[in-house]
Write a protein that holds these residues in place. Structure first.
Motif, PDB file in Angstrom:
ATOM      1  N   ARG A   1       7.092  -7.423   8.812  1.00  0.00           N
ATOM      2  CA  ARG A   1       6.206  -6.297   8.502  1.00  0.00           C
ATOM      3  C   ARG A   1       6.574  -5.783   7.124  1.00  0.00           C
ATOM      4  NH1 ARG A   1       4.501  -1.362   8.109  1.00  0.00           N
ATOM      5  NH2 ARG A   1       3.086  -0.315   9.489  1.00  0.00           N
ATOM      6  N   LEU A   2       5.578  -5.629   6.268  1.00  0.00           N
ATOM      7  CA  LEU A   2       5.815  -5.153   4.908  1.00  0.00           C
ATOM      8  C   LEU A   2       6.182  -3.676   4.936  1.00  0.00           C
ATOM      9  CD1 LEU A   2       4.045  -7.787   4.599  1.00  0.00           C
ATOM     10  CD2 LEU A   2       3.365  -6.831   2.408  1.00  0.00           C
ATOM     11  N   ILE A   3       7.260  -3.331   4.269  1.00  0.00           N
ATOM     12  CA  ILE A   3       7.774  -1.964   4.241  1.00  0.00           C
ATOM     13  C   ILE A   3       6.872  -1.065   3.397  1.00  0.00           C
ATOM     14  CG2 ILE A   3       9.697  -0.497   3.472  1.00  0.00           C
ATOM     15  CD1 ILE A   3      11.561  -2.874   3.959  1.00  0.00           C
ATOM     16  N   GLY A   4       6.670   0.153   3.890  1.00  0.00           N
ATOM     17  CA  GLY A   4       5.980   1.179   3.109  1.00  0.00           C
ATOM     18  C   GLY A   4       4.469   1.152   3.194  1.00  0.00           C
ATOM     19  N   LEU A   5       3.919   0.292   4.051  1.00  0.00           N
ATOM     20  CA  LEU A   5       2.472   0.139   4.130  1.00  0.00           C
ATOM     21  C   LEU A   5       1.940   0.547   5.493  1.00  0.00           C
ATOM     22  CD1 LEU A   5       1.905  -3.399   2.579  1.00  0.00           C
ATOM     23  CD2 LEU A   5       2.228  -1.225   1.417  1.00  0.00           C
ATOM     24  N   ASP A   6       0.727   1.039   5.486  1.00  0.00           N
ATOM     25  CA  ASP A   6      -0.043   1.214   6.712  1.00  0.00           C
ATOM     26  C   ASP A   6      -1.412   0.634   6.415  1.00  0.00           C
ATOM     27  OD1 ASP A   6      -0.649   1.863   9.290  1.00  0.00           O
ATOM     28  OD2 ASP A   6      -0.829   4.023   8.947  1.00  0.00           O
ATOM     29  N   ALA A   7      -1.632  -0.583   6.908  1.00  0.00           N
ATOM     30  CA  ALA A   7      -2.891  -1.290   6.661  1.00  0.00           C
ATOM     31  C   ALA A   7      -3.920  -0.875   7.696  1.00  0.00           C
ATOM     32  CB  ALA A   7      -2.676  -2.799   6.716  1.00  0.00           C
ATOM     33  N   PRO A   8      -5.188  -0.890   7.316  1.00  0.00           N
ATOM     34  CA  PRO A   8      -6.238  -0.618   8.293  1.00  0.00           C
ATOM     35  C   PRO A   8      -6.141  -1.584   9.466  1.00  0.00           C
ATOM     36  CG  PRO A   8      -7.141  -0.635   6.083  1.00  0.00           C
ATOM     37  CD  PRO A   8      -5.730  -1.137   5.977  1.00  0.00           C
ATOM     38  N   ASP A   9      -6.414  -1.076  10.654  1.00  0.00           N
ATOM     39  CA  ASP A   9      -6.442  -1.880  11.864  1.00  0.00           C
ATOM     40  C   ASP A   9      -7.486  -2.981  11.684  1.00  0.00           C
ATOM     41  OD1 ASP A   9      -7.564  -2.406  14.767  1.00  0.00           O
ATOM     42  OD2 ASP A   9      -5.601  -1.433  15.026  1.00  0.00           O
ATOM     43  N   MET A  10      -7.264  -4.144  12.283  1.00  0.00           N
ATOM     44  CA  MET A  10      -8.212  -5.248  12.145  1.00  0.00           C
ATOM     45  C   MET A  10      -9.585  -4.877  12.700  1.00  0.00           C
ATOM     46  SD  MET A  10      -6.735  -7.525  10.401  1.00  0.00           S
ATOM     47  CE  MET A  10      -7.912  -8.839  10.563  1.00  0.00           C
ATOM     48  N   ARG A  11      -9.664  -3.929  13.644  1.00  0.00           N
ATOM     49  CA  ARG A  11     -10.950  -3.478  14.181  1.00  0.00           C
ATOM     50  C   ARG A  11     -11.597  -2.429  13.288  1.00  0.00           C
ATOM     51  NH1 ARG A  11      -9.112  -0.894  19.341  1.00  0.00           N
ATOM     52  NH2 ARG A  11      -7.337  -0.521  17.994  1.00  0.00           N
ATOM     53  N   GLN A  12     -10.887  -1.976  12.275  1.00  0.00           N
ATOM     54  CA  GLN A  12     -11.373  -0.936  11.364  1.00  0.00           C
ATOM     55  C   GLN A  12     -12.141  -1.618  10.230  1.00  0.00           C
ATOM     56  OE1 GLN A  12      -8.119   1.598  10.306  1.00  0.00           O
ATOM     57  NE2 GLN A  12      -9.414   3.230   9.538  1.00  0.00           N
ATOM     58  N   ARG A  13     -13.382  -1.955  10.514  1.00  0.00           N
ATOM     59  CA  ARG A  13     -14.178  -2.753   9.588  1.00  0.00           C
ATOM     60  C   ARG A  13     -14.803  -1.921   8.478  1.00  0.00           C
ATOM     61  NH1 ARG A  13     -13.250  -6.010  13.284  1.00  0.00           N
ATOM     62  NH2 ARG A  13     -14.045  -7.913  13.996  1.00  0.00           N
ATOM     63  N   PRO A  14     -14.877  -2.461   7.282  1.00  0.00           N
ATOM     64  CA  PRO A  14     -14.449  -3.792   6.845  1.00  0.00           C
ATOM     65  C   PRO A  14     -13.002  -3.805   6.346  1.00  0.00           C
ATOM     66  CG  PRO A  14     -15.598  -2.763   5.028  1.00  0.00           C
ATOM     67  CD  PRO A  14     -15.608  -1.771   6.184  1.00  0.00           C
ATOM     68  N   TRP A  15     -12.339  -2.677   6.415  1.00  0.00           N
ATOM     69  CA  TRP A  15     -11.053  -2.505   5.736  1.00  0.00           C
ATOM     70  C   TRP A  15      -9.934  -3.402   6.268  1.00  0.00           C
ATOM     71  CZ3 TRP A  15     -12.664  -0.541   1.641  1.00  0.00           C
ATOM     72  CH2 TRP A  15     -13.695   0.390   1.654  1.00  0.00           C
ATOM     73  N   GLY A  16      -9.848  -3.589   7.583  1.00  0.00           N
ATOM     74  CA  GLY A  16      -8.778  -4.432   8.134  1.00  0.00           C
ATOM     75  C   GLY A  16      -8.891  -5.870   7.672  1.00  0.00           C
ATOM     76  N   ASP A  17     -10.098  -6.417   7.756  1.00  0.00           N
ATOM     77  CA  ASP A  17     -10.324  -7.803   7.310  1.00  0.00           C
ATOM     78  C   ASP A  17     -10.061  -7.956   5.814  1.00  0.00           C
ATOM     79  OD1 ASP A  17     -11.093  -8.699   9.859  1.00  0.00           O
ATOM     80  OD2 ASP A  17     -13.193  -8.171   9.508  1.00  0.00           O
ATOM     81  N   GLU A  18     -10.497  -6.978   5.025  1.00  0.00           N
ATOM     82  CA  GLU A  18     -10.301  -7.060   3.578  1.00  0.00           C
ATOM     83  C   GLU A  18      -8.820  -7.005   3.207  1.00  0.00           C
ATOM     84  OE1 GLU A  18     -12.764  -4.273   1.461  1.00  0.00           O
ATOM     85  OE2 GLU A  18     -14.599  -5.102   2.328  1.00  0.00           O
ATOM     86  N   ALA A  19      -8.052  -6.154   3.886  1.00  0.00           N
ATOM     87  CA  ALA A  19      -6.609  -6.068   3.600  1.00  0.00           C
ATOM     88  C   ALA A  19      -5.930  -7.401   3.921  1.00  0.00           C
ATOM     89  CB  ALA A  19      -5.977  -4.927   4.391  1.00  0.00           C
ATOM     90  N   LYS A  20      -6.281  -7.990   5.051  1.00  0.00           N
ATOM     91  CA  LYS A  20      -5.694  -9.281   5.430  1.00  0.00           C
ATOM     92  C   LYS A  20      -6.064 -10.362   4.413  1.00  0.00           C
ATOM     93  CE  LYS A  20      -5.680 -12.829   8.978  1.00  0.00           C
ATOM     94  NZ  LYS A  20      -6.295 -13.316  10.207  1.00  0.00           N
TER      95      LYS A  20
ATOM     96  N   LYS B   1      10.629  -1.022  15.519  1.00  0.00           N
ATOM     97  CA  LYS B   1      10.871  -0.778  16.945  1.00  0.00           C
ATOM     98  C   LYS B   1      10.357  -1.892  17.853  1.00  0.00           C
ATOM     99  CE  LYS B   1       6.815   2.187  17.186  1.00  0.00           C
ATOM    100  NZ  LYS B   1       6.334   3.545  17.324  1.00  0.00           N
ATOM    101  N   ILE B   2       9.507  -2.782  17.338  1.00  0.00           N
ATOM    102  CA  ILE B   2       9.044  -3.900  18.174  1.00  0.00           C
ATOM    103  C   ILE B   2       9.679  -5.232  17.751  1.00  0.00           C
ATOM    104  CG2 ILE B   2       6.903  -2.770  18.891  1.00  0.00           C
ATOM    105  CD1 ILE B   2       5.397  -4.491  16.868  1.00  0.00           C
ATOM    106  N   GLY B   3      10.701  -5.162  16.919  1.00  0.00           N
ATOM    107  CA  GLY B   3      11.485  -6.346  16.599  1.00  0.00           C
ATOM    108  C   GLY B   3      11.075  -7.148  15.384  1.00  0.00           C
ATOM    109  N   ARG B   4      10.069  -6.685  14.651  1.00  0.00           N
ATOM    110  CA  ARG B   4       9.682  -7.415  13.436  1.00  0.00           C
ATOM    111  C   ARG B   4      10.686  -7.128  12.320  1.00  0.00           C
ATOM    112  NH1 ARG B   4       3.619  -5.201  12.987  1.00  0.00           N
ATOM    113  NH2 ARG B   4       4.853  -3.337  13.324  1.00  0.00           N
TER     114      ARG B   4
END
Length: 183
Positions: free
Chosen positions: A66-85, A110-113
């Protein structure tokens, strides 16, 4: 909007932009350190996470990063999640590419990444994603090594109206707000 107001807005943006450029130019160039490792990208999962090979003793074992310092849009948060990926994939250059992971104080979330800053050809991808307006900067203790750079990158994206900050179609909910509303 009157012409005077229009020019006033752009004059302020230009002055702020000039100040940010000056601050970026004063930033020290970070040299490679001992807390880095080169890995091969297996795939990009989202705008803030990757699967990589080569972190453990077994070179074919896939590890979550997981990249530190980022909060990317959720993949269901269109179009932003897809564009960030897609943007992270483009910055990396696709699967099988070699990137450098740089670590900070806290090694895992906390989830081991694995938590890391990701560099490709000396470019800090965490910063570039924020600067281009694809993700939000979110400081998370105790990992603060590049917080100033990430904060400045977010200021740049906001001033320039890039990505999630564009005036015509901005992202309305932060990724955290979106996840809470769509559980």
């Amino acid at each position: 909007m009157t012409l005077a107001v229009f020019f006033g807005i752009w004059t302020r943006r230009i002055v702020i932009l000039a100040c940010l450029l000056f601050l970026f130019s004063c930033q020290a160039n970070n040299q490679p350190t001992n807390n880095q490792v080169q890995v091969k990208v297996a795939r990009v999962v989202s705008g803030q996470s990757l699967e990589v090979l080569g972190m453990a003793e077994q070179p074919n074992l896939i590890s979550q990063v997981r990249l530190i310092g980022l909060d990317a849009p959720d993949m269901r948060q269109r179009p932003w999640g897809d564009e960030a990926k897609r943007r992270l994939e483009a910055l990396i250059g696709g699967a099988e590419q070699i990137v450098t992971l740089e670590f900070d104080l806290e090694a895992k979330d906390k989830i081991g990444r694995t938590l890391a800053y990701v560099l490709k050809d000396q470019l800090l991808l965490n910063e570039e994603l924020v600067k281009q307006g694809y993700v939000l900067f979110v400081a998370r203790s105790p990992n603060h090594k590049y917080d100033q750079r990430l904060e400045r990158a977010q200021q740049w994206a906001r001033i320039m109206g890039l990505g999630i900050w564009q005036l015509e179609k901005p992202m309305r909910l932060t990724p955290n707000e979106f996840r809470h509303q769509n559980r």
